[in-house]
Structure formats: structure tokens, C-alpha cells
Design a protein around this motif. Structure first.
Motif, short mmCIF file in Angstrom:
data_model
loop_
_atom_site.label_atom_id
_atom_site.label_comp_id
_atom_site.label_asym_id
_atom_site.label_seq_id
_atom_site.Cartn_x
_atom_site.Cartn_y
_atom_site.Cartn_z
N MET A 37 0.84 -1.18 0.00
CA MET A 37 0.00 0.00 0.00
C MET A 37 0.89 1.25 0.00
SD MET A 37 -3.32 -0.68 0.44
CE MET A 37 -4.30 -2.12 0.68
N THR A 38 0.49 2.22 -0.75
CA THR A 38 1.32 3.40 -0.89
C THR A 38 0.75 4.58 -0.12
OG1 THR A 38 0.17 4.25 -2.84
CG2 THR A 38 1.94 2.65 -3.23
N PHE A 39 1.62 5.56 0.06
CA PHE A 39 1.21 6.80 0.72
C PHE A 39 0.13 7.50 -0.11
CE2 PHE A 39 1.60 11.39 1.27
CZ PHE A 39 1.36 11.49 2.63
N ILE A 40 0.26 7.44 -1.42
CA ILE A 40 -0.71 8.08 -2.33
C ILE A 40 -2.10 7.48 -2.11
CG2 ILE A 40 -1.32 8.51 -4.75
CD1 ILE A 40 1.18 10.04 -3.86
N GLU A 41 -2.15 6.15 -1.94
CA GLU A 41 -3.45 5.50 -1.68
C GLU A 41 -4.05 5.98 -0.36
OE1 GLU A 41 -3.20 1.11 -3.67
OE2 GLU A 41 -1.73 1.54 -2.10
N ALA A 42 -3.21 6.12 0.65
CA ALA A 42 -3.69 6.61 1.94
C ALA A 42 -4.21 8.04 1.81
CB ALA A 42 -2.58 6.53 2.99
N GLN A 43 -3.48 8.85 1.06
CA GLN A 43 -3.89 10.24 0.84
C GLN A 43 -5.23 10.30 0.10
OE1 GLN A 43 -0.75 12.30 -1.22
NE2 GLN A 43 -0.76 13.97 0.23
N GLN A 44 -5.39 9.44 -0.87
CA GLN A 44 -6.63 9.38 -1.64
C GLN A 44 -7.81 9.01 -0.73
OE1 GLN A 44 -7.00 10.24 -4.90
NE2 GLN A 44 -9.20 9.95 -4.65
N LEU A 45 -7.62 8.00 0.11
CA LEU A 45 -8.67 7.58 1.03
C LEU A 45 -9.01 8.71 2.00
CD1 LEU A 45 -7.59 3.92 1.83
CD2 LEU A 45 -9.52 4.67 0.42
N LEU A 90 -11.48 7.52 6.50
CA LEU A 90 -10.42 7.72 7.47
C LEU A 90 -9.89 6.41 8.01
CD1 LEU A 90 -11.92 10.80 9.36
CD2 LEU A 90 -10.50 10.74 7.31
N ALA A 91 -10.77 5.46 8.26
CA ALA A 91 -10.33 4.16 8.79
C ALA A 91 -9.43 3.44 7.79
CB ALA A 91 -11.53 3.30 9.15
N GLY A 92 -9.80 3.49 6.52
CA GLY A 92 -8.98 2.85 5.48
C GLY A 92 -7.62 3.50 5.37
N ALA A 93 -7.60 4.83 5.45
CA ALA A 93 -6.32 5.55 5.37
C ALA A 93 -5.44 5.21 6.57
CB ALA A 93 -6.57 7.05 5.30
N ILE A 94 -6.03 5.18 7.76
CA ILE A 94 -5.25 4.86 8.96
C ILE A 94 -4.68 3.44 8.87
CG2 ILE A 94 -5.48 4.31 11.43
CD1 ILE A 94 -7.01 6.89 11.75
N GLU A 95 -5.45 2.52 8.33
CA GLU A 95 -4.98 1.14 8.21
C GLU A 95 -3.70 1.09 7.35
OE1 GLU A 95 -6.55 -3.04 6.31
OE2 GLU A 95 -8.05 -1.65 7.12
N ILE A 96 -3.71 1.78 6.22
CA ILE A 96 -2.53 1.82 5.35
C ILE A 96 -1.36 2.49 6.07
CG2 ILE A 96 -1.56 2.85 3.26
CD1 ILE A 96 -4.36 2.52 1.99
N LEU A 97 -1.64 3.62 6.72
CA LEU A 97 -0.57 4.37 7.39
C LEU A 97 0.02 3.58 8.55
CD1 LEU A 97 -2.27 7.87 7.28
CD2 LEU A 97 -0.33 7.08 5.89
N ASP A 156 8.78 7.44 9.13
CA ASP A 156 8.12 7.87 7.89
C ASP A 156 7.32 9.15 8.19
OD1 ASP A 156 6.49 8.28 5.69
OD2 ASP A 156 6.01 6.16 5.43
N ILE A 157 7.96 10.28 7.97
CA ILE A 157 7.39 11.58 8.35
C ILE A 157 6.09 11.85 7.60
CG2 ILE A 157 7.79 14.07 8.19
CD1 ILE A 157 10.73 13.45 8.88
N GLN A 158 6.04 11.55 6.32
CA GLN A 158 4.82 11.78 5.54
C GLN A 158 3.64 11.02 6.14
OE1 GLN A 158 5.77 10.63 1.46
NE2 GLN A 158 5.19 12.70 0.82
N SER A 159 3.86 9.75 6.46
CA SER A 159 2.78 8.92 6.99
C SER A 159 2.37 9.38 8.39
CB SER A 159 3.21 7.45 7.02
OG SER A 159 3.37 6.97 5.69
N LEU A 160 3.35 9.72 9.21
CA LEU A 160 3.04 10.21 10.56
C LEU A 160 2.23 11.50 10.50
CD1 LEU A 160 6.45 9.54 12.33
CD2 LEU A 160 4.24 8.57 13.03
N ASN A 161 2.63 12.40 9.61
CA ASN A 161 1.94 13.68 9.47
C ASN A 161 0.50 13.49 9.00
OD1 ASN A 161 2.49 16.32 10.13
ND2 ASN A 161 3.77 16.71 8.36
N LEU A 162 0.31 12.63 8.01
CA LEU A 162 -1.04 12.39 7.50
C LEU A 162 -1.90 11.71 8.56
CD1 LEU A 162 -3.11 12.58 5.27
CD2 LEU A 162 -2.20 10.45 4.31
N ARG A 163 -1.32 10.73 9.26
CA ARG A 163 -2.09 10.05 10.31
C ARG A 163 -2.47 11.04 11.41
NH1 ARG A 163 0.13 4.81 13.51
NH2 ARG A 163 1.31 6.42 14.59
N ALA A 164 -1.57 11.96 11.73
CA ALA A 164 -1.88 12.98 12.73
C ALA A 164 -3.05 13.85 12.27
CB ALA A 164 -0.65 13.85 12.99
N LYS A 165 -3.05 14.23 10.99
CA LYS A 165 -4.15 15.05 10.45
C LYS A 165 -5.47 14.28 10.49
CE LYS A 165 -2.24 16.36 6.52
NZ LYS A 165 -1.96 17.06 5.26
#
Length: 90
Positions: A1-9, A15-22, A32-41
Motif C-alpha cells: 500500500m502506498t502513501f498516495i493510496e492513503a492520501q486518496q482515502l 479515514l479508517a482505510g487511510a489509517i490502516e494503510i498508514l 516515515d514523516i509523511q505517513s506520521l503527518n497524515l495520520r496525525a491530520k
């Protein structure tokens, strides 16, 4: 699973799907700063203030000048500071 997929979700409000990927990405690379930042948001959007603060703080440990994490952390702390006194002084 990619960061882009998490961002898209996240953008689709899954939100649950995105958190699962992250969570999977962060379990492989805890810096992984990008993933941590997105999960925080996402946690912020879900009003899970503690989790949001933890993730924003983790980003700042790896990248102290990260403005997105700094402002997110400050907003979450301000919200907690605003709500907490009311709980103790109704």
C-alpha cells in the motif's frame, strides 16, 4: 500500500482505510514523516487529540522544523486547553 493510496482515502473521507494503510507503513518505518503527518491530520479530524498530538510530536522529533506538524500540534494543544478547564469547572 502506498502513501498516495492513503492520501486518496483521506480525501474521500475513508479515514479508517487511510489509517490502516498508514499504520502498516509506520510499523515498517517508524520515521516515515509523511505517513506520521497524515495520520496525525486524520486523528485531528477525528478529534482524537491524544493520538494527533503523539504523531505530530513524533514528526517533530525527526524533523524539528516541520511547520505542518508544529501548527497541528499547537492547534490540538489549544483545543485541549480550551476544553479541559470546562471539565473541571462546570
Amino acid at each position: 500500500m502506498t502513501f498516495i493510496e492513503a492520501q486518496q482515502l483521506f480525501q474521500e473521507n475513508d479515514l479508517a482505510g487511510a489509517i490502516e494503510i498508514l499504520n502498516k507503513r509506520i510499523s515498517v518505518d517508524s520515521s516515515d514523516i509523511q505517513s506520521l503527518n497524515l495520520r496525525a491530520k486524520i486523528y485531528f479530524k477525528m478529534q482524537s487529540w491524544g493520538e494527533a498530538i503523539n504523531d505530530f510530536s513524533s514528526v517533530l522529533e525527526f524533523e524539528p522544523q516541520n511547520q505542518e506538524a508544529k501548527s497541528g500540534l499547537k492547534m490540538a494543544e489549544n483545543i485541549l486547553g480550551y476544553f479541559t478547564p470546562d471539565m473541571f469547572n462546570p
